[in-house]
Design a protein around this motif. Structure first.
Motif, PDB file in Angstrom:
ATOM      1  N   THR A 180     -20.321  -5.507 -33.399  1.00  0.00           N
ATOM      2  CA  THR A 180     -18.901  -4.683 -33.786  1.00  0.00           C
ATOM      3  C   THR A 180     -18.618  -6.143 -34.877  1.00  0.00           C
ATOM      4  N   GLN A 181     -17.965  -4.845 -35.391  1.00  0.00           N
ATOM      5  CA  GLN A 181     -17.470  -5.501 -36.785  1.00  0.00           C
ATOM      6  C   GLN A 181     -15.677  -5.397 -37.060  1.00  0.00           C
TER       7      GLN A 181
ATOM      8  N   ALA B 275      -8.497  -1.326 -33.364  1.00  0.00           N
ATOM      9  CA  ALA B 275      -8.429  -0.117 -33.527  1.00  0.00           C
ATOM     10  C   ALA B 275      -6.501   0.658 -33.130  1.00  0.00           C
ATOM     11  N   SER B 276      -6.348   0.533 -31.316  1.00  0.00           N
ATOM     12  CA  SER B 276      -5.966   0.785 -30.602  1.00  0.00           C
ATOM     13  C   SER B 276      -3.846   0.071 -30.904  1.00  0.00           C
ATOM     14  N   LYS B 277      -4.516  -1.190 -30.952  1.00  0.00           N
ATOM     15  CA  LYS B 277      -3.803  -1.919 -31.214  1.00  0.00           C
ATOM     16  C   LYS B 277      -2.604  -1.646 -32.490  1.00  0.00           C
TER      17      LYS B 277
ATOM     18  N   GLY C 284     -12.974  -0.780 -25.384  1.00  0.00           N
ATOM     19  CA  GLY C 284     -12.528  -1.333 -25.812  1.00  0.00           C
ATOM     20  C   GLY C 284     -12.911  -2.975 -27.106  1.00  0.00           C
ATOM     21  N   GLU C 285     -14.561  -3.391 -26.497  1.00  0.00           N
ATOM     22  CA  GLU C 285     -15.003  -4.341 -27.344  1.00  0.00           C
ATOM     23  C   GLU C 285     -15.720  -3.581 -28.105  1.00  0.00           C
ATOM     24  N   ALA C 286     -15.845  -1.705 -27.956  1.00  0.00           N
ATOM     25  CA  ALA C 286     -17.407  -2.055 -28.621  1.00  0.00           C
ATOM     26  C   ALA C 286     -16.428  -1.524 -30.187  1.00  0.00           C
TER      27      ALA C 286
END
Length: 173
Positions: A99-100, A106-108, A143-145
């Motif tokens: 994960t970078q 992105a959602s935030k 979400g963490e992906a």
């Protein structure tokens, strides 16, 4: 490479310019304090939407039987190329990258895009739509992906596998 979009006092920006320029491919002073963040959100809005609309289009192509590489070649030739089609699409079948840029982040950012539009009284119907996409990705456990896993949501929604070549098995679950 980083692109710095900086807001603030001209003198302050010039003081840090020698430190920032070697770290990126561009540094832009966009005006008052806070406008660098606004410009970053504009950049994100365009990157998010062109990526998602590319995935939607490629999902339709794949579901109809058009191979992803053929569809991409046609799109590039037809002049509708974009960030995603130019830089990333060849890796569409790869999964599990470190994960970078997390989809939750992105959602935030998508939420901040909508909030900024609201604050400036600029309608953002596309911003709202892409926010919904990212919220769905987070709700689907992504979400963490990494951002590159957004393709998994497109595949899930369309009931199709998106691959650059037919021998790519790296995305198999």
């Amino acid at each position: 490479m980083l692109v710095f979009m900086v807001g603030g006092d001209v003198d302050a920006v010039e003081r840090v310019r020698p430190l920032l320029e070697p770290l990126g491919r561009g540094l832009f002073h966009v005006g008052d304090l806070g406008l660098g963040n606004t410009m970053k959100l504009i950049n994100s809005l365009i990157a998010f939407t062109t990526t998602w609309v590319s995935l939607e289009g490629l999902s339709i192509a794949a579901k109809a039987g058009i191979p992803v590489p053929a569809a991409v070649e046609i799109l590039r030739t037809a002049g509708v190329s974009n960030f995603y089609l130019d830089r990333t699409v060849e890796t569409i079948g790869q999964r599990g990258r470190p994960t970078q840029f997390a989809l939750a982040l992105a959602s935030k950012d998508a939420s901040l895009i909508v909030e900024t539009g609201d604050a400036l009284e600029v309608p953002t119907p596309v911003g709202h739509a892409v926010l919904g996409v990212f919220q769905d990705a987070v709700a689907a456990g992504l979400g963490e992906a990494d951002w590159s896993e957004l393709v998994a949501l497109a595949e899930q929604r369309a009931g199709v596998q998106l691959r650059w070549n037919t021998t790519d098995t790296s995305a198999e679950a």
